[in-house]
Design a protein around this motif. Structure first.
Motif, PDB file in Angstrom:
ATOM      1  N   ARG A  93       0.814  -1.208   0.000  1.00 44.94           N
ATOM      2  CA  ARG A  93       0.000   0.000   0.000  1.00 44.94           C
ATOM      3  C   ARG A  93       0.851   1.263   0.000  1.00 44.94           C
ATOM      4  O   ARG A  93       0.317   2.372   0.020  1.00 44.94           O
ATOM      5  N   ARG A  94       2.148   1.064   0.035  1.00 47.59           N
ATOM      6  CA  ARG A  94       3.126   2.150  -0.025  1.00 47.59           C
ATOM      7  C   ARG A  94       2.888   3.212   1.050  1.00 47.59           C
ATOM      8  O   ARG A  94       2.874   4.425   0.772  1.00 47.59           O
ATOM      9  N   VAL A  95       2.684   2.740   2.289  1.00 48.56           N
ATOM     10  CA  VAL A  95       2.577   3.676   3.404  1.00 48.56           C
ATOM     11  C   VAL A  95       3.929   4.365   3.574  1.00 48.56           C
ATOM     12  O   VAL A  95       4.983   3.792   3.284  1.00 48.56           O
ATOM     13  N   ASP A  96       3.907   5.596   4.013  1.00 41.27           N
ATOM     14  CA  ASP A  96       5.148   6.366   4.140  1.00 41.27           C
ATOM     15  C   ASP A  96       5.897   6.076   5.426  1.00 41.27           C
ATOM     16  O   ASP A  96       7.128   6.102   5.452  1.00 41.27           O
ATOM     17  N   VAL A  97       5.144   5.827   6.507  1.00 47.21           N
ATOM     18  CA  VAL A  97       5.756   5.530   7.804  1.00 47.21           C
ATOM     19  C   VAL A  97       4.943   4.444   8.485  1.00 47.21           C
ATOM     20  O   VAL A  97       3.760   4.243   8.162  1.00 47.21           O
ATOM     21  N   ILE A  98       5.570   3.750   9.440  1.00 45.15           N
ATOM     22  CA  ILE A  98       4.890   2.654  10.127  1.00 45.15           C
ATOM     23  C   ILE A  98       5.057   2.794  11.640  1.00 45.15           C
ATOM     24  O   ILE A  98       6.163   3.028  12.135  1.00 45.15           O
ATOM     25  N   VAL A  99       3.944   2.646  12.366  1.00 44.68           N
ATOM     26  CA  VAL A  99       3.962   2.541  13.826  1.00 44.68           C
ATOM     27  C   VAL A  99       3.761   1.075  14.186  1.00 44.68           C
ATOM     28  O   VAL A  99       2.758   0.476  13.806  1.00 44.68           O
ATOM     29  N   TYR A 100       4.725   0.496  14.881  1.00 46.78           N
ATOM     30  CA  TYR A 100       4.597  -0.877  15.360  1.00 46.78           C
ATOM     31  C   TYR A 100       4.078  -0.781  16.793  1.00 46.78           C
ATOM     32  O   TYR A 100       4.798  -0.398  17.698  1.00 46.78           O
ATOM     33  N   ALA A 101       2.803  -1.109  16.996  1.00 45.54           N
ATOM     34  CA  ALA A 101       2.161  -0.945  18.306  1.00 45.54           C
ATOM     35  C   ALA A 101       2.133  -2.260  19.071  1.00 45.54           C
ATOM     36  O   ALA A 101       1.545  -3.238  18.607  1.00 45.54           O
ATOM     37  N   ALA A 102       2.775  -2.293  20.235  1.00 44.61           N
ATOM     38  CA  ALA A 102       2.819  -3.495  21.072  1.00 44.61           C
ATOM     39  C   ALA A 102       1.710  -3.456  22.111  1.00 44.61           C
ATOM     40  O   ALA A 102       1.306  -2.383  22.563  1.00 44.61           O
TER      41      ALA A 102
ATOM     42  N   HIS B 151       4.447  -3.204  27.312  1.00 47.08           N
ATOM     43  CA  HIS B 151       5.848  -2.794  27.291  1.00 47.08           C
ATOM     44  C   HIS B 151       6.739  -4.011  27.058  1.00 47.08           C
ATOM     45  O   HIS B 151       6.847  -4.879  27.910  1.00 47.08           O
ATOM     46  N   GLN B 152       7.378  -4.069  25.894  1.00 54.12           N
ATOM     47  CA  GLN B 152       8.169  -5.238  25.542  1.00 54.12           C
ATOM     48  C   GLN B 152       9.133  -4.920  24.407  1.00 54.12           C
ATOM     49  O   GLN B 152       9.028  -3.889  23.756  1.00 54.12           O
ATOM     50  N   GLN B 153      10.060  -5.846  24.179  1.00 55.41           N
ATOM     51  CA  GLN B 153      10.910  -5.751  22.997  1.00 55.41           C
ATOM     52  C   GLN B 153      10.198  -6.431  21.832  1.00 55.41           C
ATOM     53  O   GLN B 153       9.602  -7.494  21.997  1.00 55.41           O
ATOM     54  N   VAL B 154      10.246  -5.809  20.660  1.00 55.20           N
ATOM     55  CA  VAL B 154       9.601  -6.392  19.483  1.00 55.20           C
ATOM     56  C   VAL B 154      10.616  -6.528  18.360  1.00 55.20           C
ATOM     57  O   VAL B 154      11.587  -5.767  18.269  1.00 55.20           O
ATOM     58  N   HIS B 155      10.389  -7.516  17.510  1.00 58.00           N
ATOM     59  CA  HIS B 155      11.252  -7.718  16.352  1.00 58.00           C
ATOM     60  C   HIS B 155      10.802  -6.816  15.225  1.00 58.00           C
ATOM     61  O   HIS B 155       9.644  -6.846  14.818  1.00 58.00           O
ATOM     62  N   VAL B 156      11.720  -6.001  14.722  1.00 53.86           N
ATOM     63  CA  VAL B 156      11.439  -5.134  13.588  1.00 53.86           C
ATOM     64  C   VAL B 156      12.294  -5.615  12.423  1.00 53.86           C
ATOM     65  O   VAL B 156      13.522  -5.584  12.497  1.00 53.86           O
ATOM     66  N   ALA B 157      11.644  -6.084  11.376  1.00 57.52           N
ATOM     67  CA  ALA B 157      12.349  -6.656  10.229  1.00 57.52           C
ATOM     68  C   ALA B 157      13.402  -5.690   9.684  1.00 57.52           C
ATOM     69  O   ALA B 157      13.169  -4.475   9.614  1.00 57.52           O
ATOM     70  N   PRO B 158      14.564  -6.215   9.294  1.00 56.52           N
ATOM     71  CA  PRO B 158      15.669  -5.367   8.814  1.00 56.52           C
ATOM     72  C   PRO B 158      15.290  -4.482   7.635  1.00 56.52           C
ATOM     73  O   PRO B 158      15.826  -3.385   7.482  1.00 56.52           O
ATOM     74  N   GLU B 159      14.365  -4.963   6.789  1.00 59.42           N
ATOM     75  CA  GLU B 159      14.026  -4.196   5.589  1.00 59.42           C
ATOM     76  C   GLU B 159      13.077  -3.040   5.858  1.00 59.42           C
ATOM     77  O   GLU B 159      12.829  -2.212   4.980  1.00 59.42           O
ATOM     78  N   LEU B 160      12.533  -2.959   7.078  1.00 65.94           N
ATOM     79  CA  LEU B 160      11.592  -1.883   7.390  1.00 65.94           C
ATOM     80  C   LEU B 160      12.326  -0.585   7.702  1.00 65.94           C
ATOM     81  O   LEU B 160      13.219  -0.542   8.544  1.00 65.94           O
ATOM     82  N   ALA B 161      11.920   0.485   7.025  1.00 68.92           N
ATOM     83  CA  ALA B 161      12.467   1.813   7.284  1.00 68.92           C
ATOM     84  C   ALA B 161      11.319   2.737   7.669  1.00 68.92           C
ATOM     85  O   ALA B 161      10.145   2.384   7.508  1.00 68.92           O
ATOM     86  N   SER B 162      11.645   3.919   8.184  1.00 65.66           N
ATOM     87  CA  SER B 162      10.626   4.882   8.611  1.00 65.66           C
ATOM     88  C   SER B 162       9.618   4.218   9.528  1.00 65.66           C
ATOM     89  O   SER B 162       8.402   4.307   9.341  1.00 65.66           O
ATOM     90  N   VAL B 163      10.125   3.530  10.545  1.00 66.38           N
ATOM     91  CA  VAL B 163       9.288   2.793  11.482  1.00 66.38           C
ATOM     92  C   VAL B 163       9.679   3.165  12.904  1.00 66.38           C
ATOM     93  O   VAL B 163      10.841   3.498  13.180  1.00 66.38           O
TER      94      VAL B 163
END
Length: 353
Positions: free
Chosen positions: A117-126, A129-141
């Motif tokens: 969908r070509r979103v410009d930025v991404i919010v990863y909402a947990a 309170h925890q550590q989350v895995h953010v894929a290496p290819e994700l930018a503007s997150v």
């Protein structure tokens, strides 16, 4: 990023055939085995189909993607999603929401969908309170209510230590000196250790000797809350006040206090954590608690992402929790009142991790 031509080459078909399959227009035009081969190649290569018109390829869509992890189905979602929607609307952006349910495969699928969908930025909402895995290819997150397993990603978390310290300091200011803490038995949960630290820090700062017997760990469910509360209160030297890991555990203290004939707050002061309205405002008396800064975190993170104002270098930013005073805390019997003022302001207060 993998191209359509690369998928076609891997599947040994023409680009036109690959396009028909991946756009869902292959029925009756491409054989089932060939279509399956194309889809397998696309999945293996991590191909993401552009869901927008080609003319948008080099332009911003002014869309923020929200990748949630079991958030949309919880009561905590309300403030976070409300803040994201409100801030985005004010800034003229659209929001695309998706929830992975915490499943790794669904998370990968959700990431591909947001990219398509070509979103410009991404919010990863947990969810918590925890550590989350953010894929290496994700930018503007950036991570909301948690921190990433990458050093180059900004996170926003509650200031658990300060919040716990203020909760216990509130009880100390009322004159309590024998203060118990009921917490979650799962010490892998980040907030557990941080709130215990704040509890101990407050006692130490007041010169109160910590009694380890008053730190009770148990299940984070109604049965566990009741069992922990019973262990805390059904003893020869019970505390005059209890600081609880969350509002659900505080409800367990209410139930067991009633069973033992104790009155809140006359015989026992109780303070919770979360300010989950379904619990905190429905207990009698209403519960004094620490409010999690879900709205403040989400509002700040959304605006910082959209306006490109994230901290540099990236770090995890902690936010104050507000003390919400209601009717469940009071001075202990036969003890002087030594109340003191405590400032409570919301906003980013610096890195915690």
């Amino acid at each position: 990023m993998t191209t359509l031509a690369e998928v076609a080459e891997a599947a040994r078909v023409s680009t036109a055939t690959a396009s028909l399959v991946l756009s869902g227009k292959s029925d009756g035009r491409v054989s089932a085995p060939t279509a399956a081969r194309v889809r397998e190649s696309a999945s293996r290569l991590g191909y993401v189909r552009d869901a927008l018109a080609g003319g948008l390829r080099n332009r911003k869509t002014r869309t923020i993607g929200v990748l949630a992890e079991r958030v949309l189905s919880t009561p905590y979602a309300v403030d976070m999603i409300d803040a994201i929607l409100t801030a985005s609307h004010e800034l003229g952006w659209s929001v695309l929401l998706t929830d992975s349910g915490g499943d790794s495969e669904q998370t990968q699928a959700a990431v591909r969908e947001l990219q398509s969908r070509r979103v410009d930025v991404i919010v990863y909402a947990a969810m918590y309170h925890q550590q989350v895995h953010v894929a290496p290819e994700l930018a503007s997150v950036a991570v909301l209510n948690g921190f990433a397993d990458r050093d180059d990603v900004v996170g926003a978390v509650p200031d658990e230590v300060t919040a716990a310290r203020e909760a216990v300091t509130h009880l100390l200011s009322l004159g309590h000196r024998r203060i118990g803490h009921i917490t979650h038995s799962d010490e892998s949960t980040v907030a557990v250790g941080l709130r215990i630290r704040g509890y101990r820090d407050a006692l130490a700062a007041a010169g109160v000797t910590h009694d380890e017997a008053l730190l009770i760990r148990g299940g984070n469910d109604p049965r566990g809350a009741d069992e922990s509360a019973r262990r805390m209160l059904d003893r020869e030297d019970p505390p005059t006040a209890v600081f609880c890991y969350n509002d659900g555990m505080a409800a367990g203290v209410y139930r067991q206090a009633a069973a033992l004939g104790l009155s809140i707050p006359e015989d026992l002061s109780v303070i919770g954590f979360d300010d989950l309205k379904l619990i905190s405002t429905n207990l009698a008396p209403q519960l004094t608690t620490m409010r999690l800064p879900h709205y403040d975190m989400a509002d700040w993170l959304t605006r910082a992402l959209i306006e490109d104002k994230l901290p540099a270098p990236p770090r995890t930013v902690s936010f104050r929790c507000d003390l919400i005073e209601r009717a469940s805390t009071a001075p202990p019997r036969h003890a002087p009142t030594t109340r003191s003022a405590h400032p409570h302001t919301s906003g980013p207060s610096g890195p915690e991790q």
